[in-house]
Every structure is written in C-alpha cells, then in structure tokens.
Design a protein around this motif. Structure first.
Motif, PDB file in Angstrom:
ATOM      1  N   PHE A  53       0.829  -0.992   0.034  1.00 37.46           N
ATOM      2  CA  PHE A  53      -0.329  -0.297  -0.032  1.00 37.46           C
ATOM      3  C   PHE A  53       1.114   1.222  -0.050  1.00 37.46           C
ATOM      4  O   PHE A  53       1.849   1.039   0.324  1.00 37.46           O
ATOM      5  N   ARG A  54       0.441   1.960  -0.661  1.00 29.71           N
ATOM      6  CA  ARG A  54       1.012   3.745  -0.648  1.00 29.71           C
ATOM      7  C   ARG A  54      -0.279   4.631  -0.453  1.00 29.71           C
ATOM      8  O   ARG A  54      -0.808   4.616  -0.947  1.00 29.71           O
ATOM      9  N   THR A  55       0.416   5.104   1.124  1.00 31.51           N
ATOM     10  CA  THR A  55      -0.236   6.369   1.283  1.00 31.51           C
ATOM     11  C   THR A  55      -0.515   8.041   0.786  1.00 31.51           C
ATOM     12  O   THR A  55       1.170   8.446   1.446  1.00 31.51           O
ATOM     13  N   THR A  56      -1.399   8.744   0.822  1.00 28.11           N
ATOM     14  CA  THR A  56      -0.219  10.090  -0.250  1.00 28.11           C
ATOM     15  C   THR A  56      -1.999  10.658   1.019  1.00 28.11           C
ATOM     16  O   THR A  56      -2.522  10.423   1.334  1.00 28.11           O
ATOM     17  N   LYS A  57      -1.558  12.419   0.878  1.00 27.02           N
ATOM     18  CA  LYS A  57      -2.229  13.019   1.616  1.00 27.02           C
ATOM     19  C   LYS A  57      -3.093  14.691   0.391  1.00 27.02           C
ATOM     20  O   LYS A  57      -2.495  14.887   0.234  1.00 27.02           O
ATOM     21  N   GLN A  58      -3.943  14.487   0.490  1.00 23.72           N
ATOM     22  CA  GLN A  58      -4.185  15.473  -0.310  1.00 23.72           C
ATOM     23  C   GLN A  58      -5.707  16.885   0.323  1.00 23.72           C
ATOM     24  O   GLN A  58      -5.938  16.298   1.629  1.00 23.72           O
ATOM     25  N   GLN A  59      -5.769  17.538  -0.024  1.00 25.20           N
ATOM     26  CA  GLN A  59      -6.572  18.539   0.746  1.00 25.20           C
ATOM     27  C   GLN A  59      -7.231  19.910  -0.292  1.00 25.20           C
ATOM     28  O   GLN A  59      -7.010  20.156  -1.390  1.00 25.20           O
ATOM     29  N   LEU A  60      -8.089  20.103   0.537  1.00 29.11           N
ATOM     30  CA  LEU A  60      -9.512  20.052  -0.936  1.00 29.11           C
ATOM     31  C   LEU A  60      -9.772  21.704  -0.114  1.00 29.11           C
ATOM     32  O   LEU A  60     -10.570  21.090   1.281  1.00 29.11           O
ATOM     33  N   PHE A  61      -9.768  22.936  -0.823  1.00 26.81           N
ATOM     34  CA  PHE A  61      -9.601  24.072  -0.634  1.00 26.81           C
ATOM     35  C   PHE A  61     -11.224  24.382  -0.832  1.00 26.81           C
ATOM     36  O   PHE A  61     -11.158  24.851  -2.186  1.00 26.81           O
ATOM     37  N   PHE A  62     -12.251  25.347  -0.346  1.00 29.28           N
ATOM     38  CA  PHE A  62     -13.763  25.633  -1.193  1.00 29.28           C
ATOM     39  C   PHE A  62     -13.947  26.834  -0.618  1.00 29.28           C
ATOM     40  O   PHE A  62     -13.559  26.668   0.669  1.00 29.28           O
ATOM     41  N   ASN A  63     -14.441  27.554  -1.315  1.00 28.63           N
ATOM     42  CA  ASN A  63     -16.006  28.338  -1.107  1.00 28.63           C
ATOM     43  C   ASN A  63     -16.926  27.657  -1.300  1.00 28.63           C
ATOM     44  O   ASN A  63     -17.119  26.653  -2.613  1.00 28.63           O
ATOM     45  N   GLU A  64     -18.256  29.260  -1.593  1.00 24.93           N
ATOM     46  CA  GLU A  64     -19.527  28.961  -2.899  1.00 24.93           C
ATOM     47  C   GLU A  64     -19.188  28.877  -4.124  1.00 24.93           C
ATOM     48  O   GLU A  64     -20.126  28.042  -4.676  1.00 24.93           O
ATOM     49  N   ALA A  65     -17.952  28.921  -4.348  1.00 25.22           N
ATOM     50  CA  ALA A  65     -18.118  28.874  -6.563  1.00 25.22           C
ATOM     51  C   ALA A  65     -17.173  28.104  -6.706  1.00 25.22           C
ATOM     52  O   ALA A  65     -16.947  28.024  -7.869  1.00 25.22           O
ATOM     53  N   GLU A  66     -15.474  27.884  -5.467  1.00 24.12           N
ATOM     54  CA  GLU A  66     -14.227  27.200  -5.742  1.00 24.12           C
ATOM     55  C   GLU A  66     -14.088  26.275  -5.371  1.00 24.12           C
ATOM     56  O   GLU A  66     -14.676  26.168  -4.081  1.00 24.12           O
ATOM     57  N   ALA A  67     -13.016  25.780  -6.399  1.00 26.17           N
ATOM     58  CA  ALA A  67     -12.776  24.931  -5.214  1.00 26.17           C
ATOM     59  C   ALA A  67     -11.169  23.993  -5.895  1.00 26.17           C
ATOM     60  O   ALA A  67     -10.564  24.069  -6.404  1.00 26.17           O
ATOM     61  N   LEU A  68     -10.212  23.717  -4.394  1.00 28.15           N
ATOM     62  CA  LEU A  68      -9.125  23.587  -5.706  1.00 28.15           C
ATOM     63  C   LEU A  68      -8.905  22.693  -4.448  1.00 28.15           C
ATOM     64  O   LEU A  68      -7.962  22.395  -3.467  1.00 28.15           O
ATOM     65  N   TYR A  69      -8.086  21.071  -5.065  1.00 28.21           N
ATOM     66  CA  TYR A  69      -7.436  19.825  -4.623  1.00 28.21           C
ATOM     67  C   TYR A  69      -6.289  19.410  -5.396  1.00 28.21           C
ATOM     68  O   TYR A  69      -5.659  19.629  -6.498  1.00 28.21           O
ATOM     69  N   LYS A  70      -5.559  19.674  -4.490  1.00 32.31           N
ATOM     70  CA  LYS A  70      -4.170  19.947  -4.353  1.00 32.31           C
ATOM     71  C   LYS A  70      -3.907  18.357  -3.112  1.00 32.31           C
ATOM     72  O   LYS A  70      -3.618  18.463  -2.436  1.00 32.31           O
ATOM     73  N   THR A  71      -2.460  17.946  -3.777  1.00 31.03           N
ATOM     74  CA  THR A  71      -1.169  17.165  -3.305  1.00 31.03           C
ATOM     75  C   THR A  71      -0.546  17.663  -1.613  1.00 31.03           C
ATOM     76  O   THR A  71      -0.023  18.315  -1.781  1.00 31.03           O
ATOM     77  N   VAL A  72      -0.804  17.112  -0.474  1.00 33.16           N
ATOM     78  CA  VAL A  72       0.665  17.457   0.411  1.00 33.16           C
ATOM     79  C   VAL A  72       1.558  16.772   0.089  1.00 33.16           C
ATOM     80  O   VAL A  72       1.596  15.643   0.334  1.00 33.16           O
ATOM     81  N   ILE A  73       2.689  17.722  -0.414  1.00 32.62           N
ATOM     82  CA  ILE A  73       3.586  17.296  -0.055  1.00 32.62           C
ATOM     83  C   ILE A  73       4.261  16.816   0.735  1.00 32.62           C
ATOM     84  O   ILE A  73       4.615  18.126   1.976  1.00 32.62           O
ATOM     85  N   GLU A  74       4.646  16.013   1.578  1.00 30.23           N
ATOM     86  CA  GLU A  74       5.740  16.171   2.755  1.00 30.23           C
ATOM     87  C   GLU A  74       6.926  15.271   2.104  1.00 30.23           C
ATOM     88  O   GLU A  74       7.926  15.634   2.455  1.00 30.23           O
ATOM     89  N   ASP A  75       7.481  13.950   1.741  1.00 30.99           N
ATOM     90  CA  ASP A  75       8.366  13.405   1.254  1.00 30.99           C
ATOM     91  C   ASP A  75       8.844  13.288  -0.089  1.00 30.99           C
ATOM     92  O   ASP A  75       7.245  13.192  -1.146  1.00 30.99           O
ATOM     93  N   GLU A  76       9.583  14.458  -0.635  1.00 32.32           N
ATOM     94  CA  GLU A  76       9.502  15.009  -1.368  1.00 32.32           C
ATOM     95  C   GLU A  76      10.389  13.142  -3.292  1.00 32.32           C
ATOM     96  O   GLU A  76       9.269  13.175  -3.766  1.00 32.32           O
ATOM     97  N   GLU A  77      10.557  12.420  -1.800  1.00 35.05           N
ATOM     98  CA  GLU A  77      10.597  11.046  -2.865  1.00 35.05           C
ATOM     99  C   GLU A  77      10.115   9.606  -1.545  1.00 35.05           C
ATOM    100  O   GLU A  77      10.913   9.782  -0.621  1.00 35.05           O
ATOM    101  N   GLU A  78      10.119   8.838  -2.339  1.00 43.63           N
ATOM    102  CA  GLU A  78      10.166   7.607  -1.633  1.00 43.63           C
ATOM    103  C   GLU A  78      11.329   6.221  -2.280  1.00 43.63           C
ATOM    104  O   GLU A  78      10.716   6.049  -3.371  1.00 43.63           O
ATOM    105  N   GLN A  79      11.396   5.978  -1.532  1.00 47.57           N
ATOM    106  CA  GLN A  79      12.541   5.107  -2.095  1.00 47.57           C
ATOM    107  C   GLN A  79      12.299   3.581  -1.534  1.00 47.57           C
ATOM    108  O   GLN A  79      12.487   2.922   0.128  1.00 47.57           O
ATOM    109  N   PHE A  80      11.952   2.210  -2.113  1.00 44.17           N
ATOM    110  CA  PHE A  80      11.496   1.580  -1.430  1.00 44.17           C
ATOM    111  C   PHE A  80      12.818   0.225  -2.341  1.00 44.17           C
ATOM    112  O   PHE A  80      13.017   0.437  -3.261  1.00 44.17           O
ATOM    113  N   SER A  81      13.872  -0.771  -1.317  1.00 41.66           N
ATOM    114  CA  SER A  81      14.168  -1.449  -2.648  1.00 41.66           C
ATOM    115  C   SER A  81      13.996  -2.481  -2.115  1.00 41.66           C
ATOM    116  O   SER A  81      13.089  -2.981  -0.981  1.00 41.66           O
ATOM    117  N   SER A  82      14.640  -4.153  -3.344  1.00 44.65           N
ATOM    118  CA  SER A  82      14.151  -5.552  -2.538  1.00 44.65           C
ATOM    119  C   SER A  82      15.086  -6.217  -1.229  1.00 44.65           C
ATOM    120  O   SER A  82      16.100  -5.439  -0.838  1.00 44.65           O
TER     121      SER A  82
END
Length: 262
Positions: A53-82
């Motif tokens: 599994f890979r888990t990420t976070k996103q935020q949705l900012f909104f008012n009565e006419a607009e909305a902006l959905y964007k990724t929350v950048i926590e770690d620039e890169e994730e590395q996995f190895s065997s």
C-alpha cells in the motif's frame, strides 16, 4: 395552521441551503492505493520491491463558488528496495492541482518531465445511483452513491531502446465506484472528479479497496490568502493532447509496466 407550518418549513429549508452554500473551509483527505492489486502474474517478483500500500494526503480548499484539490507534499521522494539488495524503486510525488469553478470549468495542473501543464476541461456528470446505506465520516452522516465506469486503456509500446518492441492493444477496464457524501456541506464538491453529487463527497472506494480516498478532517473556516486560487503557471492544453504527450513519454521510457489513466 397547516399553511403556517408549511411556510415555516420552507423558510427553515431556505435558511439551511443558504448556510451550506455560504460555507468556506478545507477538507483533508487520505488516499490509500493497493500497489500489488494490478501487478500481472508474470511480474510477481515486483511485489518484493514495493510495499503493498502507498498512502498520500490531499487537501480540498473550497468556498461557495470554487474549489482547489491539491497534493500535500510531505516527502519529495519515497524509495523502496528488495531485501536482497536488488533493484530499487523510486517514487517521486508529483505536484498536482485541480481547480473547479461552479460554472463547470476545471483546470488540472500536471507535471511531466519537469514542465507544468494546465489541462482545461469541463465537469462531466457521472451516472450515479443512490443507495440507502448511511455511515459517519469525519463527524458527518453520509449517504452512499455508486456507478460503474468503463475505461479504455490506450495502445502502448513495450520495450526499451535496442529491445524488441511489442505493441499492447487497447484494453477495456471496468471500475466499480462507491462514494459517500453529506448534504451538510455544499454540493458539487469532492476529491478529483468525484464532485457531481448533491453534497460534499467525503469518501471514494474504487474496486473494493484498490484505491480509497477518505476525509480525515473537515475544517469550516475562512480561507487564508492564496489558499484557493486558479492555477496559471503552465502550458495550456487539452486532456487529449496531454494524453498524447504521456504516450510519447512512455514510448521513450520503454513503457514498462506503465498504465495511462485519467
């Protein structure tokens, strides 16, 4: 007396709609993707090189006419190895945004090979069906809606430079989409393109756990300066043109195990 009661009911309903439509705030979502689910049998060994599994976070900012959905950048890169010191898989978090206006306009900001693209599109209504189940998410009682989506995965060329190229024919993929929405937050609001229900979508489940997006917190508050603004920094293009760019990039990279999805 009945006329008076009816009038009071109408006034209460109008007041409730006004309160919902006047809301502003931010919803924090957590997305969990099963990365093993679509690995083909002939590449079973890849499961040892990446987490299930890979888990990420996103935020949705909104008012009565607009909305902006964007990724929350926590770690620039994730590395996995065997475990035996073999191949290392590196995942870089893309800087993505999706802006939506009540007029139906959608602008997606996508990054490809170091360049930002602004994909101009419009809201597409999904063929939602409604269930009678309810559950509580982030403190809000939500109702269920669902539909089946059919995607055509385009032709890909597999094989890197110097290797024998194999052409993979287009494939049809069916996805079962389940959403949970609340009418206590304004309608036509939700993560990604799951925003065409009569309330805010607080959870999405694709193919029974293949990809799950769930709201963790809902904060109704005044938005800060620049928290919600239309993306303008990028090359304007259409969804079809951007798909072609991605296909060309996949061919250059050999297209190994990659799938293009909207």
């Amino acid at each position: 007396m009945k006329k008076v009661i009816l009038l009071v009911g109408i006034l209460v309903s109008v007041a409730a709609i006004h309160v919902v439509m006047g809301q502003t705030g931010v919803i924090l979502y957590e997305q969990k993707v099963n990365m093993h689910r679509n690995i083909p049998a002939e590449r079973e060994a890849m499961k040892a090189m990446i987490p299930e599994f890979r888990t990420t976070k996103q935020q949705l900012f909104f008012n009565e006419a607009e909305a902006l959905y964007k990724t929350v950048i926590e770690d620039e890169e994730e590395q996995f190895s065997s475990g035996n010191g073999g191949m290392r898989m590196v995942f870089r978090m893309p800087n993505t945004e999706m802006y939506m206006h009540s007029s139906g306009k959608i602008i997606s900001k996508q990054e490809l090979m170091g360049k930002n693209y602004l994909i101009v599109d419009s809201v597409q209504m999904s063929p939602w069906k409604f269930g009678d189940q309810v559950k509580t998410i982030a403190g809000y009682e939500c109702r269920m809606a669902y539909y089946t989506r059919t995607d055509t995965i385009p032709t890909m060329v597999i094989g890197g430079p110097g290797a024998t190229e194999q052409k993979r024919e287009p494939q049809v993929r069916t996805s079962e989409i389940t959403a949970w929405y609340t009418d206590k937050i304004r309608p036509f609001l939700g993560p990604e393109r799951y925003n065409t229900l009569p309330g805010a979508v607080l959870a999405i489940d694709i193919n029974n756990g293949e990809r799950v997006i769930v709201a963790k917190t809902v904060e109704l508050r005044e938005l800060k300066k620049n928290e919600l603004k239309e993306p303008t920094n990028g090359i304007k293009t259409t969804q079809a043109e951007f798909r072609k760019l991605m296909e060309e990039q996949m061919k250059q990279m050999g297209g190994r195990g990659m799938t293009i999805r909207n």
